[in-house]
Design a protein around this motif. Structure first.
Motif, PDB file in Angstrom:
ATOM      1  N   SER A 284       0.820  -1.207   0.000  1.00  0.00           N
ATOM      2  CA  SER A 284       0.000   0.000   0.000  1.00  0.00           C
ATOM      3  C   SER A 284       0.855   1.260   0.000  1.00  0.00           C
ATOM      4  O   SER A 284       0.325   2.360  -0.070  1.00  0.00           O
ATOM      5  N   PHE A 285       2.153   1.098   0.140  1.00  0.00           N
ATOM      6  CA  PHE A 285       3.042   2.258   0.138  1.00  0.00           C
ATOM      7  C   PHE A 285       3.730   2.350  -1.213  1.00  0.00           C
ATOM      8  O   PHE A 285       4.563   1.507  -1.517  1.00  0.00           O
ATOM      9  N   PRO A 286       3.397   3.349  -2.012  1.00  0.00           N
ATOM     10  CA  PRO A 286       4.085   3.460  -3.301  1.00  0.00           C
ATOM     11  C   PRO A 286       5.575   3.686  -3.067  1.00  0.00           C
ATOM     12  O   PRO A 286       5.952   4.328  -2.089  1.00  0.00           O
ATOM     13  N   THR A 293       4.416   0.520 -10.182  1.00  0.00           N
ATOM     14  CA  THR A 293       3.431  -0.420 -10.696  1.00  0.00           C
ATOM     15  C   THR A 293       2.085   0.056 -10.191  1.00  0.00           C
ATOM     16  O   THR A 293       2.014   0.857  -9.263  1.00  0.00           O
ATOM     17  N   ARG A 294       1.031  -0.435 -10.792  1.00  0.00           N
ATOM     18  CA  ARG A 294      -0.279  -0.047 -10.303  1.00  0.00           C
ATOM     19  C   ARG A 294      -0.554  -0.812  -9.017  1.00  0.00           C
ATOM     20  O   ARG A 294      -0.508  -2.030  -8.991  1.00  0.00           O
ATOM     21  N   LEU A 295      -0.811  -0.094  -7.945  1.00  0.00           N
ATOM     22  CA  LEU A 295      -1.069  -0.713  -6.655  1.00  0.00           C
ATOM     23  C   LEU A 295      -2.562  -0.638  -6.375  1.00  0.00           C
ATOM     24  O   LEU A 295      -3.241   0.272  -6.834  1.00  0.00           O
ATOM     25  N   THR A 296      -3.040  -1.593  -5.623  1.00  0.00           N
ATOM     26  CA  THR A 296      -4.473  -1.616  -5.397  1.00  0.00           C
ATOM     27  C   THR A 296      -4.850  -1.439  -3.941  1.00  0.00           C
ATOM     28  O   THR A 296      -6.022  -1.299  -3.630  1.00  0.00           O
ATOM     29  N   ILE A 298      -5.741  -2.543  -0.174  1.00  0.00           N
ATOM     30  CA  ILE A 298      -6.497  -3.695   0.293  1.00  0.00           C
ATOM     31  C   ILE A 298      -7.967  -3.350   0.143  1.00  0.00           C
ATOM     32  O   ILE A 298      -8.431  -2.402   0.766  1.00  0.00           O
ATOM     33  N   PRO A 299      -8.689  -4.074  -0.675  1.00  0.00           N
ATOM     34  CA  PRO A 299     -10.104  -3.746  -0.840  1.00  0.00           C
ATOM     35  C   PRO A 299     -10.866  -3.906   0.471  1.00  0.00           C
ATOM     36  O   PRO A 299     -10.438  -4.654   1.355  1.00  0.00           O
ATOM     37  N   GLY A 300     -11.974  -3.226   0.573  1.00  0.00           N
ATOM     38  CA  GLY A 300     -12.789  -3.325   1.789  1.00  0.00           C
ATOM     39  C   GLY A 300     -12.284  -2.407   2.868  1.00  0.00           C
ATOM     40  O   GLY A 300     -11.352  -1.630   2.673  1.00  0.00           O
TER      41      GLY A 300
ATOM     42  N   SER B 204      -4.508   1.307   4.062  1.00  0.00           N
ATOM     43  CA  SER B 204      -4.904   0.312   3.068  1.00  0.00           C
ATOM     44  C   SER B 204      -5.944   0.847   2.097  1.00  0.00           C
ATOM     45  O   SER B 204      -6.154   0.277   1.038  1.00  0.00           O
ATOM     46  N   LEU B 207      -4.782   3.952  -1.415  1.00  0.00           N
ATOM     47  CA  LEU B 207      -4.505   3.680  -2.821  1.00  0.00           C
ATOM     48  C   LEU B 207      -5.771   3.684  -3.652  1.00  0.00           C
ATOM     49  O   LEU B 207      -5.767   4.140  -4.789  1.00  0.00           O
ATOM     50  N   GLU B 208      -6.872   3.192  -3.064  1.00  0.00           N
ATOM     51  CA  GLU B 208      -8.127   3.225  -3.808  1.00  0.00           C
ATOM     52  C   GLU B 208      -8.477   4.659  -4.166  1.00  0.00           C
ATOM     53  O   GLU B 208      -8.975   4.945  -5.253  1.00  0.00           O
ATOM     54  N   TYR B 236       3.353   8.529  -7.251  1.00  0.00           N
ATOM     55  CA  TYR B 236       2.433   7.518  -7.756  1.00  0.00           C
ATOM     56  C   TYR B 236       1.376   8.143  -8.652  1.00  0.00           C
ATOM     57  O   TYR B 236       1.020   7.594  -9.687  1.00  0.00           O
TER      58      TYR B 236
END
Lengths: 375, 353
Positions: A284-286, A293-296, A298-300, B204, B207-208, B236
């Motif tokens: 989660s830390f660019p 790279t494309r980071l996502t 943590i969903p939710g 967390s 990034l979204e 980013y």
């Protein structure tokens, strides 16, 4: 060199008896459970937290808001207030001088008072909250120093205050200043000097640099590291900034929903995070310099502890969950000094081998951003 | 004197005129101390910035560097003391009534605190309907419903029906910030200014939010200003970086060059101080240099140092730095720095001070 966990079967007995003298350890926290009493069911903010702190070590505790990290440190320092109640476990403190081990959970207020500042101190996030706004800095230092050393004269205490301020890069004549006359960075350094005033063995730091800028953050932490080298205190460093801990801490505990889900050295956690949450947090830390790279993330969102998920608390967000994760709570299992609470790593846990995704810094999600990679 | 942010590496919009441009903007605040002495806080001094369609500019700097003041100037909340802000080439002068409203229709600001920027007494639906009614005159329940649903879907709050009737306190921080963004999008702005939009969110879910902002820029062609103290997140998201120090812009250019090879000593200090676990297995004592004591702190903006404002902390300070403000030196490829180290041997674009 890595400290092993104290397994549950081998817990030091609660109470003030030195059940087991742990050489080189300052603190054994075993099965610590803290609950918030509410009208309904109690909310379990810390559940079965177990770790060992070695003398002179920096243990980082990382987690998101609501992960129980603040609850953990208020319990460690016995600064918690109702409705928070420690309902189980022990926090055994081993004094450097070889005195009897003390369980901080059951210690009397008088015994605690003897420990505070001389053995155990705390640095809070907001220095303005920690310092008294209507007292000169020197007077606050003298207050703490003279409470713990009754023979100290007022002049000697003020002189010592100036020395202590000098150790964190604040000139001694600033002892006559009031807290509001200092900048935010200086105030935070002063509160660190104040925490170190009586030579504690353990300093708990609760996001000490979150309120200051990155340049000041690095200066403050450089001073903490230098003082630790000379004074040898151990640090429990709580923050949400894992990227900072990876550079600063010896070992890191990752908390999620009140539990430690992984604990290992900083390098292990960066190169080979075993818990999917740790991996997600790391990614989660660019990066500052590595190809983008494309980071996502943590969903939710983190769970509501009033209604914790069944089984593993991370399973609703976990990309690698499998049958049983929603019912079975994984235990913290230690292998080679690296502990993880995830069924992927339990010998009997998973039904079929799940390919462990290649780890390492380059293993972030693969699809490169178009403008990335211009390194 | 028009500002240049050509950024040749940019895939889009290099020749296009900026949507929003600040030219030599200065903001001073008159303050009064407890004993009544008047003084002036020089919060922003000579700031020049271009925002282009579909591009993200990151404004980085420490607290007190003037980032937020500049955002508020651009958003029209403050009137510049001097200098000019131009929207699509038209200077913004009058800040009242219909003109002001039409400005806010094009330029929207997102605040840092998603807890403080939504009316807690109203449901999400109300918070989103207001800009639709005020700026677009949308009437009729069916039409409002449709627009609210669209907005919530654009910020990935689905199913929209479920979120529309919640109160802000029923949402998590990340969800609230999405509602704030949706509200800003409701007026269909051309420029979105984000003042530390992710710094209060959990790690967390940051990034979204960055990915959402990225989508707004690529899909809707918004011009974005991303204000942050976190250089890694700026790298980013953004295309160009502008670094501010003590109210002044000290360096700017395409992000990779600025971060990988900073030309201003302050930018270098900032980049080196930022955590970067990817730095590899380096000695911790080298990462936390124990000699860092002497680096000092940002100056007071009431009485800033003469010359270059960074000179008291600068390891390369020369005599000229103490007396004269450095000119802006263009370093090629869209990069520039305001530092005497570069003024000596490069083309100098003298800026009026």
């Amino acid at each position: 060199m890595v400290t092993q966990f104290v397994p549950d079967t081998d817990r030091p007995d609660a109470g003030t008896t030195s059940a087991r003298r742990a050489d080189g350890d300052v603190l054994h926290v075993t099965g610590l459970t803290v609950e918030y009493v509410t009208d309904g069911d109690p909310v379990r903010a810390c559940a079965d937290v177990t770790f060992t702190l070695r003398r002179g070590e920096i243990l980082g505790v990382a987690g998101e808001s609501g992960s129980g990290k603040s609850t953990l440190i208020t319990a460690l320092t016995r600064l918690q207030r109702p409705p928070a109640v420690t309902t189980g476990g022990s926090i055994v403190f081993y004094p450097r001088d070889g005195g009897p081990a003390i369980d901080l959970v059951t210690a009397t207020p008088k015994a605690l008072r003897a420990l505070r500042w001389t053995s155990l101190s705390i640095v809070l996030q907001s220095a303005m909250d920690a310092l008294n706004p209507v007292m000169r800095l020197g007077a606050q230092f003298a207050d703490a120093l003279r409470t713990h050393d009754r023979t100290l004269t007022k002049d000697a205490a003020w002189a010592r205050a100036a020395e202590l301020l000098a150790t964190v890069g604040i000139s001694g004549d600033r002892a006559r200043s009031y807290p509001h006359e200092l900048s935010g960075g200086m105030r935070q350094r002063a509160s660190i000097a104040l925490a170190l005033a009586c030579g504690p063995e353990l300093v708990v730091m609760d996001e000490p640099t979150t309120a200051v800028d990155v340049v000041m953050q690095r200066q403050i932490l450089a001073q903490v590291l230098r003082l630790r080298r000379t004074l040898g205190f151990a640090v429990v460093f709580v923050t949400h900034d894992l990227s900072l801990l990876l550079e600063l801490a010896d070992r890191i505990a990752i908390m999620y929903a009140g539990r430690i889900v992984e604990l290992g050295t900083a390098r292990e956690l960066y190169d080979d995070p075993r818990h999917p949450y740790t991996r997600g947090l790391r990614d989660s830390f660019p990066p500052l310099h590595a190809p983008l790279t494309r980071l996502t993330g943590i969903p939710g969102t983190p769970p509501d502890l009033r209604r914790p998920p069944s089984g593993c608390p991370f399973h609703p967000r976990c990309p690698q969950r499998f049958a049983g994760c929603d019912t079975d709570l994984p235990e913290l299992v230690t292998k080679g000094g690296h502990s993880v609470a995830c069924r992927l790593h339990e010998p009997t846990g998973r039904p079929d081998p799940v390919p462990d995704p290649a780890s390492g810094p380059a293993s972030g999600p693969a699809s490169a951003r178009t403008e990335g990679g211009a390194s | 004197m028009t500002a240049t942010t050509p950024a040749p590496s940019a895939p889009v919009a290099a020749p296009e005129p900026p949507v929003l441009a600040a030219v030599d903007v200065t903001k001073h605040f008159a303050v009064r101390s407890a004993v009544g002495a008047r003084s002036v806080v020089r919060a922003v001094e000579g700031a020049t910035l271009d925002l282009h369609r579909g591009r993200v500019v990151a404004l980085v700097g420490e607290s007190g560097s003037g980032k937020t003041t500049l955002a508020r100037l651009l958003a029209g909340f403050y009137t510049p003391t001097s200098g000019e802000i131009a929207l699509e080439g038209v200077p913004v002068r009058q800040r009242r009534g219909r003109v002001e409203r039409s400005y806010h229709k094009d330029v929207q600001l997102i605040f840092q605190d998603p807890f403080g920027s939504l009316n807690p007494l109203h449901r999400v639906r109300h918070n989103l309907e207001r800009p639709l009614k005020l700026h677009h005159g949308v009437r009729g329940k069916a039409e409002l419903d449709r627009r609210v649903r669209e907005l919530l879907e654009r910020v990935a709050l689905t199913p929209a029906e479920q979120y529309a009737d919640k109160f802000p306190h029923e949402l998590s921080g990340g969800q609230r910030q999405r509602v704030v963004i949706a509200r800003a999008l409701a007026v269909e702005p051309k420029v979105l200014l984000g003042d530390e939009p992710i710094s209060m969110l959990d790690v967390s879910i940051r990034l979204e939010m960055l990915n959402l902002l990225d989508r707004l820029r690529t899909e809707d062609g918004l011009a974005l200003l991303y204000i942050t103290h976190d250089i890694a997140s700026a790298r980013y998201l953004c295309d160009d970086v502008v670094v501010m120090y003590a109210g002044e812009m000290v360096e700017g250019g395409p992000k990779e060059q600025v971060i990988a090879d900073p030309q201003h000593p302050y930018t270098r200090l900032l980049v080196e101080s930022s955590p970067d676990p990817g730095r590899g297995a380096r000695d911790r004592d080298a990462l936390f240099d124990a000699d860092a004591d002497g680096l000092g702190e940002p100056p007071s903006l009431i009485d800033p140092p003469p010359g270059c404002r960074f000179h008291p902390r600068c390891p390369f300070a020369m005599d000229v730095c103490r007396t004269q403000a450095p000119p802006r030196a263009d370093l090629g490829d869209g990069r520039w720095a305001r530092c005497w180290l570069h003024a000596a041997d490069r083309t100098i674009t003298q800026e009026n001070e």
